[in-house]
Design an enzyme around this catalytic site. Structure first.
Site, PDB file in Angstrom:
ATOM      1  N   ASN A   1      34.476  50.853  38.336  1.00 29.24           N
ATOM      2  CA  ASN A   1      35.629  50.104  38.840  1.00 29.24           C
ATOM      3  C   ASN A   1      36.587  49.887  37.680  1.00 29.24           C
ATOM      4  O   ASN A   1      36.334  49.065  36.807  1.00 29.24           O
ATOM      5  CB  ASN A   1      35.146  48.761  39.418  1.00 29.24           C
ATOM      6  CG  ASN A   1      36.298  47.873  39.830  1.00 29.24           C
ATOM      7  OD1 ASN A   1      37.452  48.315  39.892  1.00 29.24           O
ATOM      8  ND2 ASN A   1      35.993  46.611  40.115  1.00 29.24           N
TER       9      ASN A   1
ATOM     10  N   LYS B   1      39.461  48.603  37.706  1.00 26.03           N
ATOM     11  CA  LYS B   1      40.314  47.412  37.830  1.00 26.03           C
ATOM     12  C   LYS B   1      41.771  47.810  37.505  1.00 26.03           C
ATOM     13  O   LYS B   1      42.178  48.914  37.852  1.00 26.03           O
ATOM     14  CB  LYS B   1      39.784  46.274  36.962  1.00 26.03           C
ATOM     15  CG  LYS B   1      38.288  46.026  37.235  1.00 26.03           C
ATOM     16  CD  LYS B   1      37.726  44.799  36.604  1.00 26.03           C
ATOM     17  CE  LYS B   1      36.240  44.685  36.957  1.00 26.03           C
ATOM     18  NZ  LYS B   1      35.618  43.450  36.479  1.00 26.03           N
TER      19      LYS B   1
ATOM     20  N   HIS C   1      35.730  42.156  46.060  1.00 24.16           N
ATOM     21  CA  HIS C   1      35.371  41.930  44.660  1.00 24.16           C
ATOM     22  C   HIS C   1      35.666  40.471  44.294  1.00 24.16           C
ATOM     23  O   HIS C   1      36.640  39.888  44.788  1.00 24.16           O
ATOM     24  CB  HIS C   1      36.174  42.868  43.757  1.00 24.16           C
ATOM     25  CG  HIS C   1      35.677  42.861  42.357  1.00 24.16           C
ATOM     26  ND1 HIS C   1      36.028  41.872  41.463  1.00 24.16           N
ATOM     27  CD2 HIS C   1      34.824  43.680  41.708  1.00 24.16           C
ATOM     28  CE1 HIS C   1      35.418  42.101  40.319  1.00 24.16           C
ATOM     29  NE2 HIS C   1      34.682  43.194  40.435  1.00 24.16           N
TER      30      HIS C   1
ATOM     31  N   GLU D   1      37.040  39.155  41.853  1.00 24.35           N
ATOM     32  CA  GLU D   1      38.410  38.918  41.370  1.00 24.35           C
ATOM     33  C   GLU D   1      39.384  38.816  42.533  1.00 24.35           C
ATOM     34  O   GLU D   1      40.327  38.027  42.498  1.00 24.35           O
ATOM     35  CB  GLU D   1      38.802  40.032  40.385  1.00 24.35           C
ATOM     36  CG  GLU D   1      38.084  39.862  39.050  1.00 24.35           C
ATOM     37  CD  GLU D   1      37.723  41.166  38.360  1.00 24.35           C
ATOM     38  OE1 GLU D   1      38.323  42.212  38.663  1.00 24.35           O
ATOM     39  OE2 GLU D   1      36.814  41.138  37.505  1.00 24.35           O
TER      40      GLU D   1
ATOM     41  N   GLU E   1      27.129  41.235  42.581  1.00 21.97           N
ATOM     42  CA  GLU E   1      27.823  40.989  41.316  1.00 21.97           C
ATOM     43  C   GLU E   1      27.888  39.488  41.071  1.00 21.97           C
ATOM     44  O   GLU E   1      28.825  38.826  41.542  1.00 21.97           O
ATOM     45  CB  GLU E   1      29.243  41.562  41.367  1.00 21.97           C
ATOM     46  CG  GLU E   1      29.308  43.055  41.551  1.00 21.97           C
ATOM     47  CD  GLU E   1      30.578  43.656  40.954  1.00 21.97           C
ATOM     48  OE1 GLU E   1      30.438  44.568  40.126  1.00 21.97           O
ATOM     49  OE2 GLU E   1      31.686  43.197  41.266  1.00 21.97           O
TER      50      GLU E   1
ATOM     51  N   GLY F   1      32.337  40.810  33.275  1.00 19.95           N
ATOM     52  CA  GLY F   1      33.252  40.812  32.131  1.00 19.95           C
ATOM     53  C   GLY F   1      32.884  39.825  31.041  1.00 19.95           C
ATOM     54  O   GLY F   1      33.686  39.566  30.144  1.00 19.95           O
TER      55      GLY F   1
ATOM     56  N   SER G   1      28.525  43.308  33.649  1.00 20.58           N
ATOM     57  CA  SER G   1      28.199  43.633  32.259  1.00 20.58           C
ATOM     58  C   SER G   1      27.133  44.722  32.127  1.00 20.58           C
ATOM     59  O   SER G   1      26.269  44.662  31.248  1.00 20.58           O
ATOM     60  CB  SER G   1      27.781  42.362  31.497  1.00 20.58           C
ATOM     61  OG  SER G   1      28.847  41.432  31.468  1.00 20.58           O
TER      62      SER G   1
HETATM   63  P1  13P Z   1      32.039  44.413  33.969  1.00 20.38           P
HETATM   64  O1  13P Z   1      31.110  45.610  34.017  1.00 20.38           O
HETATM   65  O2  13P Z   1      33.213  44.621  33.077  1.00 20.38           O
HETATM   66  O3  13P Z   1      31.278  43.149  33.733  1.00 20.38           O
HETATM   67  O4  13P Z   1      32.671  44.299  35.459  1.00 20.38           O
HETATM   68  C1  13P Z   1      31.815  44.334  36.541  1.00 20.38           C
HETATM   69  C2  13P Z   1      32.614  44.454  37.762  1.00 20.38           C
HETATM   70  O5  13P Z   1      33.340  43.555  38.134  1.00 20.38           O
HETATM   71  C3  13P Z   1      32.547  45.724  38.505  1.00 20.38           C
HETATM   72  O6  13P Z   1      33.176  45.627  39.737  1.00 20.38           O
END
Ligand code: 13P
Length: 252
Positions: free
Chosen positions: A9, A11, A95, A97, A167, A173, A213
């Site tokens: 992803n 983003k 997601h 976010e 997640e 992140g 992560s």
């Molecule tokens: P990270 O791998 O950067 O922690 O992000 C995970 C994520 O949100 C994947 O959709």
């Protein structure tokens, strides 16, 4: 049986130029890998160009969101038929976010999911608890509600082709991944619920991937559990060799 799925992803990263450059190199790096489904989710402007760059490869393209109407006066939105036409095969939904920053709820995720399925896109439905919910001992209750409401009206047959992504919000992140035991507990719980709600066969076929992560050096312990079917990777999917290495590790 389920084979692992690794989805990157991206983003809000990479221009069209950078995305295509990545895709062309990446397809060569993973072309010999079998026994793993590989997906890349660029930002909307790069979906079509990346799909073209990955044509006839073993890497599929996902979008990061979708709107549920087919077309109309919805400024700024993108529909499922548009994404399918642009070459996407998957779409990430709900997601954290999007839930936190852009108002997605289980109800809107559900509408998006039905629109995605109607256009032949495979949903990757994200669920996960916040740190406060985990600390309050509410993790499994939160997951139940997110899964049940997001998948409302889905048939067992539809579920069998879908992907759920566990997640935990506190792991996204932050560099602080869930432990393999924490991931396994959540995944096993979700699959048990899927058995109850959709039947054993469908629950066995549905993929449940872990996100938060994930890096080349922790993917193996995280993804070896029977109920963890791969990963949704954020930051570690942005660098082409590192991401290819991560994909390779899951089947090593
Ligand atoms: P990270 O791998 O950067 O922690 O992000 C995970 C994520 O949100 C994947 O959709």
């Amino acid at each position: 049986m389920r084979i692992p799925l690794i989805a990157g992803n991206w983003k809000m990263h990479k221009t069209v130029h950078d995305a295509v450059f990545f895709a062309k190199e990446f397809r060569g790096l993973v072309k010999d890998l079998t026994g793993v489904d590989i997906v890349i989710a660029p930002a909307f402007p790069a979906v079509h160009a990346v799909a073209e760059a990955l044509r006839a490869s073993n890497v599929a393209v996902a979008a990061q969101d979708v709107y549920w109407e087919r077309e109309g006066a919805f400024t700024g939105e993108v529909s499922a038929p548009m994404l399918a036409d642009a070459g996407a095969e998957y779409v990430i939904l709900g997601h954290s976010e999007r839930r936190t920053l852009f108002g997605d709820t289980n109800a809107t995720v559900n509408r998006k999911l039905h629109a995605a399925v109607a256009s032949g896109l495979t949903p990757i439905v994200c669920v996960g608890e916040t740190l406060a919910q985990r600390d309050a001992g509410e993790t499994l209750v939160v997951l139940d509600r997110q899964v049940k409401e997001s998948l409302d009206g889905v048939t067992g047959e539809q579920l069998s082709t879908m992907v759920l992504a566990y997640e935990p919000v506190w792991a996204i992140g932050t560099g602080r991944n869930a432990t393999p035991d924490q991931a396994a507990e959540a995944h096993t719980h979700i699959r048990q619920r899927l058995r109850q709600w959709f039947g054993i066969d469908s629950a066995e076929q549905c993929h449940i991937v872990y996100g938060g992560s994930v890096k080349p050096d922790n993917i193996r312990p995280l993804a070896t559990h029977i109920d963890v079917d791969g990963a949704l990777v954020g930051g570690a999917s942005l660098e082409v060799r590192g991401f290819a290495d991560l994909v390779r590790k899951v089947i090593a």
